[in-house]
Write an enzyme that holds these catalytic residues in place. Structure first.
Site, PDB file in Angstrom:
ATOM      1  N   HIS A 176     -53.089  72.557  60.672  1.00  0.00           N
ATOM      2  CA  HIS A 176     -51.741  72.416  60.106  1.00  0.00           C
ATOM      3  C   HIS A 176     -51.644  71.043  59.446  1.00  0.00           C
ATOM      4  CE1 HIS A 176     -50.432  75.483  63.355  1.00  0.00           C
ATOM      5  NE2 HIS A 176     -50.727  76.091  62.213  1.00  0.00           N
ATOM      6  N   GLU A 219     -49.521  67.947  60.658  1.00  0.00           N
ATOM      7  CA  GLU A 219     -49.787  67.364  61.984  1.00  0.00           C
ATOM      8  C   GLU A 219     -50.835  66.261  61.847  1.00  0.00           C
ATOM      9  OE1 GLU A 219     -50.706  70.766  64.408  1.00  0.00           O
ATOM     10  OE2 GLU A 219     -48.725  71.653  64.076  1.00  0.00           O
ATOM     11  N   HIS A 258     -53.864  69.580  67.808  1.00  0.00           N
ATOM     12  CA  HIS A 258     -52.605  69.821  67.094  1.00  0.00           C
ATOM     13  C   HIS A 258     -51.635  68.677  67.355  1.00  0.00           C
ATOM     14  CE1 HIS A 258     -52.838  74.117  65.675  1.00  0.00           C
ATOM     15  NE2 HIS A 258     -53.891  74.069  66.468  1.00  0.00           N
ATOM     16  N   GLU A 293     -52.183  69.475  72.324  1.00  0.00           N
ATOM     17  CA  GLU A 293     -51.002  69.006  71.611  1.00  0.00           C
ATOM     18  C   GLU A 293     -50.771  67.533  71.917  1.00  0.00           C
ATOM     19  OE1 GLU A 293     -49.174  70.741  69.587  1.00  0.00           O
ATOM     20  OE2 GLU A 293     -49.428  72.868  70.064  1.00  0.00           O
TER      21      GLU A 293
END
Length: 1009
Positions: free
Chosen positions: A803, A806, A900, A985
């Site tokens: 992504h 990010e 991420h 994350e």
């Protein structure tokens, strides 16, 4: 005993219904009142279960229908009904069936001049109105007309009745049929007049509940479109805005002010964004691309706001899940699908695993074989083996990685090394109150470069007046090959600064960056480089603070939005930058700010000057998409120092953000960099993130209801006059920066100790190579035993940046790469025991073109792992192919981890996969005792929880959702059999636990930490 109590209560209720003796009825009502006056709600619910509601309602109807109703009976009966009705979910339906609604309305009409009797009738009507069906029936029977006879302008008399009547009316207006009826009969204007009158005369604020109830009536009337139109026609926005100004500083008026705010937001006219089309300003005519839709005319119906409940569909915050999203089909959870491509296609990945070759000569270094001409001018690289190098395998399919015993030994050794050789880092520096980040940097490092060296000579030679700040702040790509005189001047200026200005940014080379940038392909064919990416940057001199949010800032911003609507003459509304409009919109004679975003990872589509120092900003949608607006990165110039500028990014999409909880945008000052402080700083004040009045029409969302947009608003004071600054959502990390980093990193390693190999996994749709990096330790010698140990090391596969928005995932990856090649004892131990296959950027095209989430086809690549296409999703196709190849030769990775960034939570945490935990959480009836599961999926999170200060085990989840079936984590777990398959994350913001946890104004996670 319970049966006796039940039978006794039922006997009382039967007697109440059947008795005609007044005294007996009064006695029973007294007993019931005493029973329900003490204890918990359990008694009321018990009475309801025994038919108490029906008995009381029937008694009410029978008593009221007598020739002369006995109010000595009715009043205690009303009090009991008001108490019992609140606990009976079917109370309204029962009252309707027993005709108690009509009876109560008749009694209320008869007692308009009898305060006590009327008050009791209103209490009961308020309970009846809690049911929408009953409320609608009351409206049909004239209840609202009755109430408007009771509700009067300001008076100090009968205020208890006024309060009860306004509360009944507010409850009735929750019914849409009643709200429409109220609008049709002109009650919106009446309610506004009543609100004004009570607000004007209640100077002592003694009747706040009445004023609040009147506002609730307005709020419920405005739930339908006709109600909002009537409110606007009656100048409701102006009236509420004016009256709200007197309430802002009075905490006792908070109940009133909060509803005023709700009404203003609800009735603010919905409108489309000030864009020609919702689609991205950039289009990519690639394979299977869908062309952008033409501009569409939006109607009021398109912009209808159906409610406030929203789901952040983009989010990978996997905690935002519903129970019914959990996968409970054991067959799907446990089955392993077959290969999604012919097995012979896997042979192409042999060239990417040369470390498995039996002939160690393949691994020998040969300087300078794999460089382009322009890059060779700036780097002296070690040779990277290519796909054309000789190669073969000595491994059969049944050969596997290290035994479990060896793996356990490595893990124990790692823990021991970390515990004895490395200490947890604790943040000790604290931000001084009231000092801006740049002021603090100047006070602690003035006259020093990023390495702390004094630079008086340089600063003396670089007088600010001599800087062509505009020329150097955004230099041209491949300028050395251009014939433009202006381009050559800018290049010479940059070259002069690079030669004379002492600066050192670890693992960064500006000359190499320029060479790499010339080969990076973008959809818009960017001609410029962003100065921070070219020049490089260092971490802030101290840990930066989480911003303490100012109380009431969101409320102030919403009132400012309303002021724009009702006082449009104050608004400049001048477009000063737009990707959709010609360049003359950049007024060179204007004293205002100038904007620019046409560089790698840049994202700003439009800038509108609202007031002298305030600008509305719109970010670009992802290429070939009409959504995913969140990431921004742009240049701003011509500012004045010590002036507070406000920026409003008005087309954000996520429903919430860490900007509401201490996060700040990042800013890079070119003048600060030239003074020896090349640093991205967290900056910005009066920050808030909230839903605004802009909507996307249904036509742009494929027929769905109009999408809501959100505003990020923040104020900035720039450090210098006439500076050029860059503002970004988060610390940027470009594709070209990655390529530069990999080359400089390769130069830094000792090839006799560290095996570092970089190559292209594939070409992207935009014709950019997707890097693949292999890191491990070189064998101790060419002996057969050492070579065998080298080849038998288990694999770990790490990916990141699928992504593009990010960017923190790339900073985590940067730190991972630097650590793995370092001389740290733990890094050395890891290299000696594992082979790391790393894909640092899975979506280069998205990163280059400033996307937030998607590829050039406008699709989320982390939803394409089930059946990727080599032509449509090449990076995912080949990443999965490499994993499939490793599995086919018996070398499935022990760990797969996809990095991420998380926009709505703090700390660092993992998502993994567990069949049993998923079934337990879903409360499935499947017998999990018969299921076999490798519990080692919890091993890595537990290790990180003990060793990594920013990691938190409590935020980890191991559930498998249907909506995540096509993500990397789930596909690698299910199809490759990798039990330790994770999404990691890391927060865009900071930590709220561990040693990095600090009060507001204390700590921000820095890039590279």
């Amino acid at each position: 005993m319970a049966e006796q109590e039940g039978s006794g209560l039922q006997a009382l209720l039967r007697t109440l219904q059947s008795s005609s003796d007044r005294q007996s009825v009064l006695s029973i009502l007294q007993v019931l009142g005493d029973l329900l006056s003490v204890g918990t709600d359990k008694r009321i619910r018990y009475m309801v279960s025994k038919g108490g509601s029906e008995a009381l309602l029937q008694t009410l109807v029978d008593t009221a229908r007598t020739a002369s109703p006995d109010y000595d009976v009715l009043l205690p009966l009303f009090r009991l009904l008001a108490k019992v009705g609140l606990r009976d979910k079917k109370f309204g339906q029962k009252a309707l069936e027993l005709e108690a609604l009509d009876v109560t309305l008749i009694l209320a009409r008869k007692n308009l001049s009898h305060s006590q009797n009327l008050l009791h009738c209103l209490w009961t009507l308020r309970v009846f109105a809690t049911s929408v069906t009953t409320a609608a029936m009351l409206g049909i029977n004239g209840a609202m007309e009755l109430l408007f006879k009771v509700i009067t302008p300001y008076t100090q008399k009968r205020t208890r009745i006024m309060r009860a009547a306004t509360e009944v009316l507010a409850a009735l207006l929750k019914s849409k049929s009643n709200s429409r009826r109220a609008v049709n009969r002109g009650y919106v204007t009446v309610l506004l007049r009543l609100h004004q009158d009570w607000h004007l005369h209640d100077t002592a604020n003694t009747h706040v509940p009445i004023r609040r109830a009147l506002l609730l009536c307005l709020k419920h009337s405005a739930t339908c479109r006709s109600g909002r139109e009537a409110f606007l026609a009656a100048q409701g926005m102006e009236i509420l805005f004016s009256t709200a100004q007197n309430c802002l500083d009075d905490k006792s008026l908070e109940p009133v002010l909060s509803i005023m705010l709700d009404i203003l937001r609800q009735c603010y006219p919905k409108c489309p964004l000030p864009l020609a089309t919702a689609s991205s300003a950039y289009t990519f005519p690639g394979p299977g691309s869908i062309t952008s839709e033409p501009p569409c005319v939006l109607t009021e119906e398109d912009l209808e706001d159906d409610g406030d409940d929203e789901v952040d569909k983009d989010s990978d915050s996997e905690d935002m899940k519903e129970e019914d999203d959990l996968e409970t089909d054991v067959t799907k959870l446990s089955s392993r699908p077959g290969l999604d491509r012919p097995e012979e296609d896997l042979t192409q990945y042999e060239a990417m695993c040369l470390e498995l070759s039996c002939n160690f000569e393949v691994l020998e270094s040969r300087p300078g074989d794999d460089l382009n001409f322009e890059e060779a001018q700036y780097a002296n690289h070690q040779h990277i083996p290519t796909a054309a190098s000789p190669k073969w395998h000595c491994l059969n399919k049944d050969q596997s990685s290290f035994s479990q015993e060896r793996e356990d030994t490595v893990q124990a050794s790692l823990l021991s090394t970390v515990k004895t050789g490395r200490s947890n880092a604790h943040l000790t520096s604290k931000k001084e109150p009231g000092v801006s980040p740049y002021q603090k940097a100047q006070s602690s490092g003035h006259g020093k470069d990023s390495s702390g060296n004094k630079t008086p000579e340089v600063q003396a030679s670089l007088k600010e007046d001599a800087w062509d700040i505009e020329a150097v702040s955004c230099p041209r790509i491949s300028a050395s090959f251009s014939n433009s005189a202006k381009t050559k001047e800018a290049t010479e200026e940059i070259d002069k600064l690079l030669q004379t200005h002492p600066k050192h940014v670890p693992f960064h080379d500006p000359y190499l960056y320029m060479a790499k940038a010339g080969r990076t392909r973008s959809v818009a064919d960017f001609k410029m480089m962003a100065f921070p990416d070219l020049w490089g940057h260092c971490p802030p001199p101290a840990a930066q603070s989480l911003l303490e949010r100012r109380c009431g800032i969101q409320r102030i911003k919403i009132f400012e939005d309303v002021r724009r609507l009702i006082q449009p003459s104050d608004v400049i509304n001048k477009v000063v930058f737009s990707l959709d409009e010609p360049w003359p919109s950049q007024d060179t004679a204007s004293d205002g700010l100038r904007f620019f975003s046409q560089f790698e990872s840049g994202n700003l589509r439009k800038a509108i000057q609202v007031r002298e120092f305030e600008y509305d900003l719109l970010v670009n949608a992802d290429v070939n998409s009409a959504q995913h607006q969140q990431w921004f990165y742009f240049r701003v110039s011509r500012m004045k120092a010590a002036v507070l500028y406000r920026f409003n990014v008005i087309n954000c999409e996520k429903a919430n953000s860490q900007f509401n909880y201490g996060m700040q945008p990042t800013l890079y000052s070119v003048k600060e960099a030239l003074l020896g402080r090349p640093t991205w700083m967290r900056i910005g004040y009066e920050i808030c993130y909230y839903k605004n009045h802009y909507r996307q029409g249904a036509a742009a969302t494929g027929g769905a209801s109009g999408k809501c947009y959100y505003s990020l608003t923040f104020a900035v004071t720039f450090p210098h006059d006439g500076d050029v600054c860059y503002l970004a959502y988060h610390y940027p990390y470009t594709y070209t920066a990655l390529l530069t980093h990999l080359d400089t990193l390769e130069r830094s390693v000792n090839p006799k100790q560290v095996y570092f190999r970089q190559e292209a996994l594939c070409q992207t749709l935009g014709e950019n190579p997707c890097p693949l990096v292999t890191i491990t330790a070189m064998p101790k010698s060419n002996s057969a035993d050492h070579l065998e140990q080298f080849r038998q090391r288990p694999y770990q596969v790490i990916t990141a940046r699928v992504h593009p928005g990010e960017s923190n995932a790339s900073w985590v990856m940067k730190g991972t790469l630097e650590f793995l090649v370092s001389s740290d004892p733990v890094a050395r131990l890891l290299r000696e025991n594992f082979i790391f296959k790393i894909i640092p950027m899975l979506n280069p095209d998205g990163v280059i073109n400033g996307n937030h989430r998607c590829s050039l086809r406008g699709e989320d690549l982390n939803r394409q792992w089930l059946a990727p296409s080599a032509h449509l999703q090449p990076t995912i196709y080949h990443a999965k192919g490499l994993l499939s190849y490793l599995r086919s030769v018996g070398r499935s990775p022990t760990v797969f981890c996809d990095f991420h960034g998380h926009s709505q939570r703090k700390n660092v945490f993992l998502y993994g996969c567990s069949i049993k935990e998923t079934l337990w959480q879903a409360e499935s009836t499947v017998d999990t005792s018969a299921l076999l599961e490798d519990v080692s999926y919890r091993m890595l999170p537990k290790i990180l929880d003990k060793l990594a200060p920013a990691f938190t085990m409590s935020s980890c989840s191991f559930l498998i959702e249907k909506s995540r079936a096509s993500t990397a984590r789930v596909v690698v777990w299910r199809e490759m059999g990798v039990s330790r398959s994770y999404t990691m994350e890391s927060s865009y913001c900071g930590c709220n636990q561990g040693p990095y946890q600090m009060p507001p104004q204390q700590c921000h996670l820095r890039p590279g930490r």
